[in-house]
Design a protein around this motif. Sequence first.
Motif, short mmCIF file in Angstrom:
data_model
loop_
_atom_site.label_atom_id
_atom_site.label_comp_id
_atom_site.label_asym_id
_atom_site.label_seq_id
_atom_site.Cartn_x
_atom_site.Cartn_y
_atom_site.Cartn_z
N ALA A 172 0.83 -1.21 0.00
CA ALA A 172 0.00 0.00 0.00
C ALA A 172 0.86 1.26 0.00
O ALA A 172 0.55 2.24 -0.69
CB ALA A 172 -0.93 0.00 1.22
N GLU A 175 2.39 1.63 -3.53
CA GLU A 175 1.39 2.08 -4.49
C GLU A 175 1.06 3.56 -4.27
O GLU A 175 0.88 4.32 -5.22
CB GLU A 175 0.12 1.24 -4.35
CG GLU A 175 0.26 -0.20 -4.83
CD GLU A 175 0.33 -0.30 -6.32
OE1 GLU A 175 -0.54 0.28 -7.00
OE2 GLU A 175 1.27 -0.96 -6.82
N SER A 176 0.98 3.97 -3.00
CA SER A 176 0.68 5.38 -2.69
C SER A 176 1.80 6.29 -3.18
O SER A 176 1.55 7.35 -3.75
CB SER A 176 0.48 5.55 -1.18
OG SER A 176 -0.59 4.77 -0.71
N GLU A 179 1.69 6.58 -6.96
CA GLU A 179 0.57 7.42 -7.39
C GLU A 179 0.93 8.90 -7.22
O GLU A 179 0.69 9.72 -8.13
CB GLU A 179 -0.67 7.07 -6.58
CG GLU A 179 -1.90 7.88 -6.96
CD GLU A 179 -3.10 7.51 -6.11
OE1 GLU A 179 -4.10 7.03 -6.67
OE2 GLU A 179 -3.02 7.70 -4.87
N GLU A 203 -4.08 15.54 8.19
CA GLU A 203 -4.68 16.10 6.99
C GLU A 203 -4.29 17.57 6.79
O GLU A 203 -4.45 18.10 5.70
CB GLU A 203 -6.20 15.98 7.07
CG GLU A 203 -6.72 14.54 7.09
CD GLU A 203 -6.51 13.85 5.76
OE1 GLU A 203 -6.39 12.62 5.76
OE2 GLU A 203 -6.47 14.55 4.74
N THR A 214 -5.41 8.11 4.36
CA THR A 214 -6.45 7.69 3.42
C THR A 214 -5.85 7.13 2.13
O THR A 214 -6.42 6.23 1.51
CB THR A 214 -7.39 8.86 3.09
OG1 THR A 214 -6.59 10.00 2.66
CG2 THR A 214 -8.21 9.26 4.30
N ASP A 215 -4.69 7.66 1.72
CA ASP A 215 -4.03 7.15 0.51
C ASP A 215 -3.57 5.71 0.72
O ASP A 215 -3.75 4.84 -0.15
CB ASP A 215 -2.83 8.02 0.15
CG ASP A 215 -3.22 9.44 -0.19
OD1 ASP A 215 -4.20 9.62 -0.94
OD2 ASP A 215 -2.57 10.38 0.32
N GLU A 217 -4.69 3.52 2.97
CA GLU A 217 -5.84 2.62 3.14
C GLU A 217 -6.51 2.31 1.81
O GLU A 217 -7.04 1.23 1.60
CB GLU A 217 -6.83 3.23 4.12
CG GLU A 217 -6.31 3.24 5.56
CD GLU A 217 -7.30 3.78 6.55
OE1 GLU A 217 -8.18 4.58 6.14
OE2 GLU A 217 -7.20 3.41 7.74
N LYS A 218 -6.48 3.27 0.90
CA LYS A 218 -7.09 3.07 -0.42
C LYS A 218 -6.38 1.97 -1.20
O LYS A 218 -7.00 1.27 -2.01
CB LYS A 218 -7.06 4.38 -1.20
CG LYS A 218 -7.64 4.32 -2.60
CD LYS A 218 -7.62 5.68 -3.27
CE LYS A 218 -6.20 6.16 -3.53
NZ LYS A 218 -6.16 7.43 -4.27
N HIS A 219 -5.09 1.80 -0.95
CA HIS A 219 -4.29 0.82 -1.70
C HIS A 219 -4.10 -0.49 -0.94
O HIS A 219 -3.34 -1.35 -1.40
CB HIS A 219 -2.93 1.43 -2.04
CG HIS A 219 -3.01 2.52 -3.07
ND1 HIS A 219 -3.29 2.28 -4.40
CD2 HIS A 219 -2.86 3.87 -2.95
CE1 HIS A 219 -3.30 3.42 -5.07
NE2 HIS A 219 -3.05 4.40 -4.22
N ALA A 223 -9.03 -3.14 1.03
CA ALA A 223 -9.82 -1.93 0.87
C ALA A 223 -11.25 -2.24 0.43
O ALA A 223 -12.13 -1.38 0.50
CB ALA A 223 -9.16 -1.00 -0.16
N GLN A 247 -6.12 -3.38 10.26
CA GLN A 247 -7.56 -3.18 10.35
C GLN A 247 -8.17 -3.61 11.68
O GLN A 247 -9.36 -3.38 11.92
CB GLN A 247 -8.26 -3.97 9.22
CG GLN A 247 -7.87 -3.56 7.81
CD GLN A 247 -6.64 -4.29 7.28
OE1 GLN A 247 -5.95 -4.99 8.03
NE2 GLN A 247 -6.35 -4.14 6.01
#
Length: 289
Positions: A172, A175-176, A179, A203, A214-215, A217-219, A223, A247
């Motif tokens: 993750a 990947e973040s 991106e 934030e 959040t980035d 967790e998105k990857h 998810a 988690q």
Amino acid sequence: MEKISGRVIQIYGNLVSFLRKCIFCVLSAGSVPNHIAFIMDGNRRFAKRLNLMDGAGHKVGYSALMSMLRYCYEFGVRYVTIYAFSIDNFKRSPEEVQSLMDLMLEKIEGLIKEESIVNHYGVRVYFSGNLKLLSEPVRLAAERAMLATAKNSRAVLSICVAYTSTNEIVHAVQESFEEKWDEITVLNSSGAGYGLISLGGNEQDEGDHLIKLTDIEKHMYMAVAPDPDIIIRTSGETRLSNFLLWQSAHCYLYSPQVLWPEIGLRQFLCAILNFQRLRFYLDKKKKQL
């Protein structure tokens, strides 16, 4: 005589099913967990205890899994996750790994059948993990199962294979980073300038291209599902064994003494009742974050 015996068995099965649904109806007056995860521990010990052939414990364990899935979906649990095969399991003997892969291939193919439990309950199947580590036949079968159940929407079954939580977190983060780096590259090529890449959960950190919580967790591989409410690990073990570490900060861990092939409705009901008893405490802890 066989017809009479078959009829008696059918009547008994229908009665048991009716009573189970009545129990679930009463329990549903309390909190129904949205997500239950299972660590299916004890298949090999079960086979050794009964002097069964190698692999027989996993086959019996598969029947136990089908029962647990049925209980979950009858009770209204929307997300179920199972720890089917850890990356660490590849360290076992080649013969055992191959046997497990063969069994997995057989059972994955069974999920695609029209009369399978996932189609009966309208369950969408995801395979979560580093699927590149799987043999090609198993990986292709997993892809077919995900495609075949893509239109099912009543519930979700996540099957963690070639998975460890540490591998998931590293994946993750990578990947973040990629991106965010692509975003900066596009901005640089357009002359718009660039931001700062750093790991940060706040934030309000400065910079347009921070890697935020959040980035990551998105990857995550997981998810596709919310954090679990309950993790059930059989055989009395209270270790998570590198499963859903990210988690599981505020979920309820239930560890019945039975081995996985022995798990049944009684253990499932105990997990639900304990979760309902502790729900207020768990919610309070989450709000304190």
